[in-house]
Each structure stands twice: as structure tokens, then as C-alpha cells.
Enzyme design. Structure first.
Site, PDB file in Angstrom:
ATOM      1  N   LYS A   1     -12.480  -0.356   5.363  1.00  0.00           N
ATOM      2  CA  LYS A   1     -12.780  -0.970   4.159  1.00  0.00           C
ATOM      3  C   LYS A   1     -13.960  -1.796   4.320  1.00  0.00           C
ATOM      4  CE  LYS A   1      -9.323   1.020   1.907  1.00  0.00           C
ATOM      5  NZ  LYS A   1      -8.512   1.780   2.810  1.00  0.00           N
TER       6      LYS A   1
ATOM      7  N   TYR B   1       0.553  -1.283  -0.067  1.00  0.00           N
ATOM      8  CA  TYR B   1       0.086  -0.134  -0.027  1.00  0.00           C
ATOM      9  C   TYR B   1       0.920   1.370  -0.066  1.00  0.00           C
ATOM     10  CZ  TYR B   1      -3.185   3.250   2.477  1.00  0.00           C
ATOM     11  OH  TYR B   1      -4.330   4.257   2.694  1.00  0.00           O
TER      12      TYR B   1
END
Length: 390
Positions: A205, A108
Site C-alpha cells: 500500500k 480486512y
């Protein structure tokens, strides 16, 4: 029915709930507190007093952390205000000046930025490794290697790492392992069961699921590692807001339903995209011809709704025509919510161990809960605009 016999669906409904502690209230109440009162000087001086300050722990954070530890199959969890703060907590707890760390190259982006801008500034040597290295990671482990950081599937291009092979080499050298498990939501893969020491997620998320919270957590496999995380999180002043934890626990109840729906739609869309003019490649490990498919099928119990598409090389105007005319894929820097999103990816500045050499725009698609036929129609029109402008 005993707890060990409960299925995954049942566990998701009941994790972190204790109505008996709250007069029968079905959901854990939001606890808005900073100050904790003590009935006596003896209680204040007693280090075993359960709650000492709202930031360091309260009934609601206990409920959330217990649920996340159970979800990931670990000893204990610590909640943080964002996914990135969970990453920072894990990395800073187990590193010091003079250490060497191995970070997967497909990590990420903000994780990479923290490693290169902050960890390195504090004297930690950061080395990025090819996500497909498997057992050959042994060649990169040094005497001062403090940890190996994994993220599988990888960010943006979804390379699947051979986690068991990496764990085998890490155990031989007594190297700590950390894995970002946000892609799986704790449902599709449980790293701790495969030997990983520390697991973290952005609950922002799929756990939250509605694009309205920021939240993270870290789970430790052992009591020793949990205590280090707990103390470090207190020192760093990390905590989470009550509304975000409330919404995350509510999202947890429907997470599996949402992931399954999104994955079914994503596969349909990915297969359709593969046959379209103007598309070079679709990145989604569920596809049989994806390079990571065999490992994904071996290790994961399912998929989520995030994929990427690489368009043919074309002028910027053609890419803009594709993106700007979309009706159901607004540009947004997240995934895991109920709505579909698109985010352009710029990987040439974010890949070093496995440099990004592809020409053409790479677009990450978050497939939400809309009708997949409507999403396909939107993408079909976008490809027609793209080809017309190219």
C-alpha cells in the site's frame, strides 16, 4: 546532528541505507540469489555464518527489515511476499490447536477468511469482537486466549479502536496483541509505543505507493517474539523478491509526501460529499462528526486518503450508473497507490459481532494524487447519474 535528533522526514530518506557497504551506491542494490557459497567446511558448519541461503536472508532483505523495524519502533522485522502472508505468519507463529483468539470484526476480509477457513480448521477457536468494545474486551478473554488482533481504523468503515484500553486488559491477562497498521503506514500511528506486541503491514500500500508490488512485513517489539517469527518464517518458506523490496524502499522515501497530499485531498472530498443529495454517510475519522473522530484525534498524528461513502438505497441500475461512468475512479481492489480507485464493499457477509444493517451501496474510495477538484467533478457527475437513475 545525532541520530536521536533526526526528524521523521530525515529518517524516511535514510532508513535501510548503507552506501558504505556497497562501494558508495546510494540505494541498496537488488540481491538476486538463492545460493550462498562458503569458503570452507568450517564456515558451512558454523551456525553463526551470516547468510546461509538466499531465501532465509541476504543483504537486501536485511536492509529492508532494518528499515521496517525502525519505522515501526520495534526490535526486528521479517519480510514476506504479500501483506496477507505477513498476517498469516503472525497468526500462525503465536497460535496452536486449542487456543482461543479474538479478532476485530472490522478486520480486512482476507484476514477473516484465513481465520475462519484455516485457523479454525487447525483447532483454533476464532471469536470476532466489536471494534468499539474498548476495555470491555475483558469479558471475552478466557484462560486459553492466545492473542487479540486489532486493525485500526477498521477495514471499509474505519472504526477507530481504543488501543490503550484494550492493551491494559491484555496486559492484565498476559495476552499477546497483534495489530495491522497498514492504514497508518507506520507514520500516523506507532502501535508498539502503545504496548502492542506485534505489528504488521502490507507494504503493497503506502510504502510501495505505485501499485506495482506485493510485499508484507511483521515487526516484533521484543527479541523473544522476533526470534519466534524469524524461525517460523524460515519453516514456512517465506521471503520476498528483490525487485519488490527495491521498489518498496524507493517508495518509502516519498511516502510522507504522498500520504499528506492524499489526506488533504480526501478531507476536501469527504466534506464535499457530506453535503450532496444521494449520500447517506461518509466514513472518514478525520471528519468532526465521525464517531471515531475523538479517538483518532487523540491517537493519530494524521490521516491517509482512504474513505467510504454510503449511497442512498437505490436500484442496482442507479449504482451502476454511478460507478461505471466514473473517469478517474476505476474499480480496483487496493489502495495507497498514486492513483484514485473505487471498490464496492459487501459487508453483510463479513460482519458478525457488529452486523452490517445499512441499506444502500457502500463504496470505498482511494484518493490518489490527482487534482482534488477534478476528482470532485468526476464524483459530482456520478451523483447526477445516480439520482437520475434512482
Amino acid at each position: 546532528m545525532g541520530k536521536k535528533e533526526r526528524g521523521e522526514d530525515t529518517e524516511l530518506v535514510h532508513l535501510g541505507r548503507s552506501p558504505e557497504d556497497f562501494h558508495g551506491v546510494v540505494n541498496p542494490p537488488a540481491v538476486r540469489t538463492s545460493t550462498i557459497l562458503y569458503p570452507s567446511l568450517e564456515a558451512f558448519e558454523n551456525p553463526s555464518h551470516k547468510y546461509r541461503y538466499g531465501r532465509t536472508g541476504n543483504p537486501q532483505s536485511d536492509s529492508f527489515e532494518q528499515a521496517m523495524a525502525k519505522l515501526e519502533g520495534g526490535y526486528g522485522a521479517r519480510v514476506t511476499g504479500t501483506g496477507l502472508s505477513a498476517i498469516v505468519l503472525a497468526l500462525t507463529t503465536f497460535t496452536k490447536a486449542g487456543d482461543h483468539v479474538l479478532i476485530v470484526d472490522t478486520v480486512y476480509g482476507p484476514t477473516r477468511d484465513f481465520c475462519t477457513r484455516t485457523l479454525a480448521r487447525f483447532g483454533v477457536e476464532v471469536e470476532f469482537y466489536n471494534p468499539l468494545i474498548a476495555g470491555e474486551i475483558r469479558e471475552l478473554i478466557r484462560d486459553n486466549t492466545a492473542l487479540i488482533y486489532l486493525e485500526s481504523p477498521g477495514s471499509a468503515t474505519f472504526e477507530v479502536q481504543d488501543v490503550p484500553a484494550i492493551m491494559e486488559e491484555a496486559r492484565k491477562k498476559n495476552v499477546l496483541t497483534i495489530m495491522d497498521n497498514t492504514w497508518s503506514g507506520g507514520l500516523l500511528y506507532r502501535p508498539i509505543e502503545h504496548g502492542v506486541d506485534i505489528v504488521l503491514q502490507a507494504a503493497t500500500k503506502y510504502i510501495g505507493g505505485h501499485s506495482d508490488i506485493n510485499l508484507g512485513f511483521v515487526v516484533a517489539a521484543s527479541k523473544e517474539h522476533y526470534e519466534r517469527l524469524r524461525l517460523e518464517s524460515i519453516v514456512q518458506g517465506l521471503c520476498a523478491g528483490p525487485e519488490d523490496m527495491t521498489l518498496a524502499l524507493r517508495g518509502l522515501r516519498t511516502m510522507k509526501l504522498r500520504i499528506v497530499h492524499s489526506a488533504e485531498s480526501a478531507l476536501k472530498i469527504a466534506q464535499w460529499l457530506q453535503g450532496q443529495a444521494g449520500v447517506q454517510r461518509v466514513y472518514y475519522p478525520v471528519l468532526p462528526d465521525d464517531p471515531g473522530h475523538a479517538l483518532w484525534k487523540r491517537d493519530f498524528s494524521g490521516a491517509n486518503g482512504v474513505l467510504s461513502v454510503l449511497l442512498n438505497p437505490a436500484p442496482k441500475a442507479a449504482v451502476r450508473a454511478f460507478v461505471d461512468g466514473l473517469e478517474l475512479f476505476p474499480i480496483g481492489s487496493s489502495w495507497g497507490g498514486y492513483e484514485s480507485l473505487l471498490q464496492p464493499q459487501y459487508l453483510k457477509k463479513y460482519r458478525t459481532a457488529r452486523p452490517w444493517k445499512e441499506d444502500g451501496a457502500l463504496l470505498r474510495l482511494q484518493i490518489g494524487l490527482e487534482d482534488p477538484d477534478d476528482l470532485i467533478a468526476d464524483l459530482k457527475a456520478a451523483l447526477e447519474r445516480f439520482r437520475g437513475a434512482a
